[in-house]
Scaffold this active site. Structure first.
Site, PDB file in Angstrom:
ATOM      1  N   SER A 169      32.519  37.827  34.116  1.00  0.00           N
ATOM      2  CA  SER A 169      31.761  37.335  32.652  1.00  0.00           C
ATOM      3  C   SER A 169      30.508  37.134  32.317  1.00  0.00           C
ATOM      4  CB  SER A 169      32.820  36.153  32.016  1.00  0.00           C
ATOM      5  OG  SER A 169      33.988  36.558  31.802  1.00  0.00           O
ATOM      6  N   SER A 170      29.779  37.773  33.153  1.00  0.00           N
ATOM      7  CA  SER A 170      28.201  37.353  32.684  1.00  0.00           C
ATOM      8  C   SER A 170      27.914  37.947  31.434  1.00  0.00           C
ATOM      9  CB  SER A 170      27.370  38.492  33.825  1.00  0.00           C
ATOM     10  OG  SER A 170      28.004  39.934  33.616  1.00  0.00           O
ATOM     11  N   ASP A 176      37.308  35.830  27.984  1.00  0.00           N
ATOM     12  CA  ASP A 176      36.090  35.293  28.447  1.00  0.00           C
ATOM     13  C   ASP A 176      35.112  34.226  27.781  1.00  0.00           C
ATOM     14  OD1 ASP A 176      37.157  37.410  30.268  1.00  0.00           O
ATOM     15  OD2 ASP A 176      35.375  38.735  29.554  1.00  0.00           O
ATOM     16  N   GLY A 234      32.704  41.220  37.293  1.00  0.00           N
ATOM     17  CA  GLY A 234      33.840  40.967  36.682  1.00  0.00           C
ATOM     18  C   GLY A 234      34.210  39.390  36.490  1.00  0.00           C
ATOM     19  N   ASP A 240      45.172  38.718  27.182  1.00  0.00           N
ATOM     20  CA  ASP A 240      44.532  38.493  25.723  1.00  0.00           C
ATOM     21  C   ASP A 240      44.723  39.008  24.672  1.00  0.00           C
ATOM     22  OD1 ASP A 240      42.784  40.153  26.961  1.00  0.00           O
ATOM     23  OD2 ASP A 240      41.140  38.678  26.756  1.00  0.00           O
TER      24      ASP A 240
HETATM   25  C1  GLA Z   1      38.099  41.428  30.741  1.00  0.00           C
HETATM   26  C2  GLA Z   1      38.055  41.316  29.301  1.00  0.00           C
HETATM   27  C3  GLA Z   1      38.974  39.943  28.777  1.00  0.00           C
HETATM   28  C4  GLA Z   1      40.445  40.406  29.497  1.00  0.00           C
HETATM   29  C5  GLA Z   1      40.321  40.741  30.858  1.00  0.00           C
HETATM   30  C6  GLA Z   1      41.546  41.014  31.370  1.00  0.00           C
HETATM   31  O1  GLA Z   1      37.587  40.113  31.424  1.00  0.00           O
HETATM   32  O2  GLA Z   1      36.826  40.881  28.704  1.00  0.00           O
HETATM   33  O3  GLA Z   1      39.105  40.030  27.289  1.00  0.00           O
HETATM   34  O4  GLA Z   1      40.987  41.439  28.803  1.00  0.00           O
HETATM   35  O5  GLA Z   1      39.354  41.757  31.328  1.00  0.00           O
HETATM   36  O6  GLA Z   1      42.610  39.812  31.467  1.00  0.00           O
END
Ligand code: GLA
Length: 435
Positions: A156-157, A212, A154, A61
């Protein structure tokens, strides 16, 4: 702040533990009760935003590449009531003995006198970031958080928290950006994403790339989100695994991951350095056809860390291509079976290998999880999210979910790791209002 864990009915001591998603009714009740107990009033409403897993396209990203996340059924719920002043009062089940009180006029980025501690930075940070982005002025608010997105898993809380806050403020402050879950305003949601990223980068100090927040705001049920992180363009890719007798098993390794320590930012810095040495704005400007030439140029650049830059660049460019390839495979409208399923699984496996060897963001718990899942029959498996702990995903036959989960539990016990937890990852709805 998280939901209790449950075991399947057949549970024995070493049986897999599944982290359930709250139903909408449960989410409304939990957040509303906490709000009422704390503030003695009825909230204006309850809003939610989902966590996510990324099918493929990792650490692309912030390089302007492609990602392919889905929204989880696991959500952060926020009961919120608008105030007429600029005070923000926040509570969660873990902090209900001491409500946090903030002033929207006094808060500011991490490292400044207005720095906001712990999870409050994500909630108050969104109000701050919206105003910084010229949206508002806003009022203060009282809010009670009840989340069942595992913290530090991991998944996205933190983005779920930001996005739940953003859709709630959009509603109560009549900003008119998000639309509804049934009729989302995607352009407005993209603007909200920008402010949520700002909250995370500046208020929480995590230099993350935005995948996320895009997933939480812009995914849709039954689909994966093809996200072009350079243009912000999205495409809904049908991803109905259940129809093909498949399931996506999420393995929360319980190895704690943090995006505010130096590892994530050092990967991002290496990519920026490599792009600079190659004379491109972003690594997504490179393509696989010219990759060997670019890598040779990096190797000869004289940079002290040239060998590392070569590997980081190889991961990013090949990962973007794998994401493109996977989207093409999914897009043919045919069932995910046979050779097509094998190819999707192989792309997931190759992604993990690239993240392990070239990007160096896996850890023993992630590697053991994917190896055990594959050995127990998963069609493909990989880490998902930022890495350094967190979660892995495995694409499995629906009837094999428990077999694969048990195999991972057994492998963890053999390695002396803390027992993992599991989630069922049905592609679910984006952030919105529940009640
Ligand atoms: C975390 C970050 C995202 C992305 C991922 C890896 O989730 O928050 O922005 O970079 O790692 O893909």
């Amino acid at each position: 702040m998280t939901c209790p864990e449950s075991t399947p009915e057949t549970a024995t001591n070493d049986a897999p533990v599944f982290s359930p998603a709250l139903t909408p009714e449960e989410g409304i009740a939990a957040a509303t009760d906490l709000f009422h107990e704390t503030f003695g009033e009825v909230p204006d409403g309850v809003w939610y935003a989902p966590g996510r897993v990324n099918i493929i396209g990792e650490h692309t990203d912030y390089n302007g590449g492609l990602a392919l996340p889905i929204a989880l059924p696991h959500r952060a719920h926020l009961a919120l009531r608008r105030r007429e002043d600029r005070t923000i009062r926040l509570v969660s089940p873990q902090t209900k003995d001491s409500v946090d009180v903030l002033d929207l006029d006094q808060i500011g980025p991490k490292g400044t006198p207005g720095e906001v501690p712990h999870w409050n930075a994500y909630v108050a940070g969104v109000a701050w970031a919206l105003e910084q982005d010229g949206i508002g002025p806003l009022q203060g608010f009282d809010a009670a958080l009840y989340s069942c997105v595992p913290l530090g898993g991991g998944l996205s809380s933190s983005a779920a928290l930001e996005c739940a806050t953003a859709v709630a403020l959009d509603d109560v402050c009549e900003l008119g950006m998000a639309g509804t879950v049934e009729q989302p305003d995607d352009a407005g949601r993209a603007r909200i994403v920008t402010s949520c990223i700002r909250a995370e980068n500046e208020m929480a100090g995590a230099p993350t790339g935005g995948m996320d927040q895009s997933a939480s705001m812009r995914c849709s049920a039954g689909h994966a989100l093809k996200l072009d992180c350079r243009t912000g363009e999205v495409e809904q890719v049908p991803f109905d695994l259940a129809a093909d007798g498949l399931a996506l098993l999420v393995i929360d390794t319980k190895a704690k991951h943090s995006l505010v320590d130096g590892q994530y930012s050092s990967r991002r810095a290496a990519c920026e350095k490599a792009a600079g040495l190659l004379g491109v704005g972003l690594l997504a400007d490179l393509d696989v056809a010219g990759l060997e030439e670019s890598l040779a140029k990096l190797a000869d650049s004289g940079a002290a860390d040239a060998e590392v830059l070569v590997r980081r660049t190889r991961h990013v460019v090949t990962e973007i291509q794998r994401t493109r390839d996977l989207v093409v495979l999914l897009g043919d409208g045919l069932p995910l079976a046979g050779e097509k399923l094998a190819q999707v699984g192989a792309l997931m496996d190759a992604s993990h290998e690239s993240l392990r060897v070239d990007y160096e963001v896996t850890c023993p718990e992630l590697d053991v999880a994917v190896e055990a899942a594959r050995a127990a029959g998963a069609h493909g498996a990989r880490m998902t999210g930022g890495g350094f702990g967190g979660s892995a995903i495995a694409l499995v036959d629906a009837e094999a979910v428990n077999t694969v989960a048990r195999a991972v539990v057994k492998a963890y016990a053999e390695h002396g790791f803390v027992a993992p937890a599991f989630l069922d990852a049905r592609p679910s709805a984006p952030a919105g209002r529940l009640a």
